[in-house]
Design an enzyme around this catalytic site. Structure first.
Site, short mmCIF file in Angstrom:
data_model
loop_
_atom_site.label_atom_id
_atom_site.label_comp_id
_atom_site.label_asym_id
_atom_site.label_seq_id
_atom_site.Cartn_x
_atom_site.Cartn_y
_atom_site.Cartn_z
CG HIS A 70 -7.50 18.77 7.24
ND1 HIS A 70 -6.45 19.20 6.47
CD2 HIS A 70 -7.02 18.67 8.50
CE1 HIS A 70 -5.38 19.34 7.24
NE2 HIS A 70 -5.70 19.03 8.48
CG HIS A 98 -2.65 11.07 3.61
ND1 HIS A 98 -2.75 11.40 4.93
CD2 HIS A 98 -1.42 11.49 3.22
CE1 HIS A 98 -1.65 11.99 5.33
NE2 HIS A 98 -0.81 12.06 4.31
CD GLU A 131 3.15 12.92 4.09
OE1 GLU A 131 2.89 12.83 5.32
OE2 GLU A 131 2.26 12.87 3.22
CG HIS A 171 4.21 8.54 7.56
ND1 HIS A 171 4.13 9.66 8.36
CD2 HIS A 171 3.97 7.47 8.35
CE1 HIS A 171 3.83 9.28 9.59
NE2 HIS A 171 3.72 7.97 9.62
CG HIS A 216 0.82 8.57 6.76
ND1 HIS A 216 1.15 8.32 5.45
CD2 HIS A 216 0.79 9.91 6.88
CE1 HIS A 216 1.34 9.47 4.82
NE2 HIS A 216 1.11 10.45 5.65
#
Ligand code: FE2
Length: 425
Positions: free
Chosen positions: A283, A326, A332, A356, A362
């Site tokens: 990803h 991560h 965020e 977050h 998270h």
């Protein structure tokens, strides 16, 4: 309704033929008896690539207003000082019920998270708007920052000094700092808003991606010149330094007959976003989904990145396809316009939000982890979805309104409670 295309282009538009001066900006007498007025989006001496300014040719100049009185909008907060301290938990909000009463775009705005300092021209706020009334003879101008509006339900019509834009869910509207506007709605309508006190949003550099991709400049649309002809007083609401002021002027502020320049409101349809992802494995970092960025004084470390998670194909082989677990120095704030977000198929609902902050761990919930770890990796389309993120180098503080009793999803952290230690030495 017609639009001018291109992000930051040098536009020229006139609602009455001959209103725009040719070959000069400020002739001794402007055609049709208009006044010339310059609106600067930055210091005159900003580098050419960053310089945004527009010449307005209007029936009366903006100086024709004064006598401001304080206006109380207690739920619109500004800068980190407008937030409260909370433990470093991951936070998630279910969609809020619309507040009672008649609310326009300004009255119906509720701040969720804040950072930075508007007076220092750094940081952002994330708001939600519940509007069920049009602004009619009321206009707004924000000296603290630009507004990026993401309609979540309903249709919004933005009348601005430069003309009229329409937008609904899936589209975004960028209203530059200092541009007067009003908002009409066609019924109960909701939107997410990013208020950016820092450097103006611009398209990100593309690096090795090349000269095409992500949000393409030609897909941004700015209005053509248009002006109101109805006489009568207007209430003008001005935001500066986190405070609100109101004054009445005897005429409409939407009296610009012609304009030229590259400082203008614009809209963008996220369905035009050319999404890039892995065609081999792993990803990519979510920065690959950046639509617009507001840089800070540290290269590559944004005051705010506006990032979307639109419909896209997942084709990576031997890959855990949702976002990985991560922690990040960046903070965020996320929302969901419609559909499902792949890392949180349950619990994260359209109209809701999550936060977050810096170094708060998270990632996918238990169910998403189990499914993504064991599913057959055939090509798969994530469709009918639009999540977004306002990512900032500055830690967000939720407001007291966001932390009011019953607002939070109190069970959020439980979404990871089912993860088991499956280590086999
Ligand atoms: Fe994240």
């Amino acid at each position: 309704m017609t639009y001018l295309t291109g992000f930051g282009n040098q536009f020229a538009t006139e609602a009455v033929p001959g209103a725009l001066p040719v070959g000069r900006n400020s002739p001794q007498q402007v055609a049709h008896g208009l006044y010339a007025e310059l609106l600067s989006g930055n210091a005159f001496t900003a580098p050419r690539a960053d310089n945004r300014r527009t010449w307005l040719y209007r029936r009366l100049p903006s100086v024709m207003v004064g006598g401001y009185a304080a206006l109380d909008l207690p739920l619109w907060k500004t800068g980190a000082a407008g937030g409260v301290e909370v433990p470093p938990d991951p936070l998630r909000w279910h969609p809020s019920a619309a507040p009672a009463g008649e609310l326009d775009f300004i009255d119906g705005l509720r701040t969720m998270v804040v950072n930075g300092d508007a007076e220092a021209q750094s940081g952002v706020a994330a708001h939600v708007v519940f509007a069920n009334r049009s602004m009619d003879r009321r206009a707004f101008v924000n000296a603290d920052g630009e507004l990026l509006v993401l309609p979540q339900s309903g249709r919004f019509t933005f009348t601005t000094e430069m003309g009229v834009l329409e937008a609904g869910p899936g589209q975004v509207v960028l209203l530059p700092r200092g541009v007067v506007f009003k908002v009409a709605v066609d019924g109960p309508s909701t939107a997410y808003v990013c208020e950016n006190y820092g450097a103006a949003f611009r398209l990100p550099e593309l690096g090795p991606i090349g000269s095409n991709g992500l949000a393409n400049p030609r897909d941004f649309e700015s209005p053509v010149a248009a002006f109101e002809t109805v006489d009568g007083p207007y209430q003008l609401v001005r935001k500066v330094g986190g405070l609100f002021w109101q004054a009445t002027q005897p005429h409409t502020p939407f009296n610009v007959v012609a304009w030229h320049g590259n400082l203008a409101p614009c809209r963008y349809d996220t369905r035009h976003f050319m999404t890039i992802g892995s065609i081999s494995f792993d990803h990519p970092d979510p920065s690959i989904f950046t639509v617009l960025t507001s840089p800070s004084d540290t290269p590559g470390t944004a005051n705010c990145d506006f990032v979307i998670f639109p419909p896209r194909w997942m084709v990576a082989e031997d890959t855990f396809r949702p976002p990985w677990y991560h922690r990040n120095v960046m903070s965020e704030f996320m929302g969901l316009v419609h559909g499902q977000y792949d890392a949180k198929p349950e619990g994260f609902r359209p109209g809701g939000a999550s936060l977050h902050n810096c170094m708060v761990p998270h990632g996918p919930d238990t169910e998403a982890f189990a499914k993504a770890s064991s599913t057959a990796l055939a090509p798969h389309k994530l469709d009918n979805t639009l999540a977004f993120m306002f990512e900032s180098r500055w830690r967000f503080r939720p407001t007291a309104w966001a932390m009011r009793p019953g607002a939070l999803d109190a069970q959020y952290a439980d979404c990871w409670a089912g993860l088991r230690d499956t280590f086999t030495p």
